[in-house]
Design an enzyme around this catalytic site. Structure first.
Site, short mmCIF file in Angstrom:
data_model
loop_
_atom_site.label_atom_id
_atom_site.label_comp_id
_atom_site.label_asym_id
_atom_site.label_seq_id
_atom_site.Cartn_x
_atom_site.Cartn_y
_atom_site.Cartn_z
N ARG A 140 -0.87 3.13 -2.33
CA ARG A 140 -2.06 3.99 -2.27
C ARG A 140 -2.06 4.93 -1.07
O ARG A 140 -2.81 5.91 -1.05
CB ARG A 140 -3.32 3.16 -2.35
CG ARG A 140 -3.41 2.51 -3.74
CD ARG A 140 -4.76 2.11 -4.11
NE ARG A 140 -4.78 1.69 -5.50
CZ ARG A 140 -5.59 0.79 -5.97
NH1 ARG A 140 -6.45 0.20 -5.18
NH2 ARG A 140 -5.55 0.48 -7.24
N GLU A 144 1.35 -13.76 3.90
CA GLU A 144 0.64 -15.03 3.90
C GLU A 144 1.55 -16.15 3.38
O GLU A 144 1.55 -17.25 3.90
CB GLU A 144 -0.61 -14.90 3.03
CG GLU A 144 -1.57 -16.05 3.17
CD GLU A 144 -2.86 -15.81 2.41
OE1 GLU A 144 -3.59 -16.79 2.21
OE2 GLU A 144 -3.13 -14.66 2.01
#
Length: 172
Positions: free
Chosen positions: A60, A97
């Site tokens: 994006r 993560e």
């Protein structure tokens, strides 16, 4: 303009307990999109950011980066996931993560001493923006700012970034 009203909330995505901020509804709103781009440019001008290049993170950052670069009289450079760029690249691996990921930039896209503004739609934990900054710093670039449409304040992503202005239009 109330940009938050143009962002769709999607609960439990990508996993339970996460509230996803979907900007596709903002992108589909002509006045909202124009306002967003004008506001991003204004934020950069007010912060006196004068980059040689605006670097957009996949994917994006590619939406907002070229228009921001155009308005700041700078070039646009994409930072991509592995295997998407066809010429020689610089790479950086960074922690996620659950595991690691890699970012790449063409070796001839930026040079030592170039002033860089990094742009993306959203900053959460700041991992991708930090990795992008590390990649560019390794090349010798000067990171002069970060620009985001949305900032998730509770995740403190800006605290992970190098010492440069962090600008965001919408904070949650």
């Amino acid at each position: 303009m109330d940009l938050k009203s143009l962002i769709r909330d999607i609960p439990d995505f990508p996993k339970p307990g996460i509230l996803f901020r979907d900007i596709t509804t903002l992108l589909n709103h002509p006045e909202g999109m124009r306002y967003t781009m004008d506001a991003l440019v204004q934020l950069c001008l007010e912060a006196n950011l004068k980059p040689d290049h605006v670097v957009g993170m996949e994917s994006r950052g590619f939406i907002f980066g070229p228009t921001l670069a155009y308005n700041l009289n700078a070039g646009f450079v994409p930072v991509r996931k592995p295997g998407k760029l066809l010429a020689a690249v610089h790479t950086v691996e960074y922690e996620l993560e659950y595991g690691t990921d890699t970012l790449e930039i063409h070796q001839d896209a930026v040079g030592s001493g170039d002033k860089i503004v990094i742009v993306d739609d959203l900053i959460a934990t700041g991992g991708t923006a930090k990795a992008t900054a590390e990649l560019l710093t390794k090349i010798g670039c000067d990171i002069i700012g970060f620009v985001f449409i949305v900032e998730l304040l509770d995740l403190k992503g800006r605290d992970r970034l190098p010492d440069a202005p962090v600008l965001s239009l919408i904070q949650y």
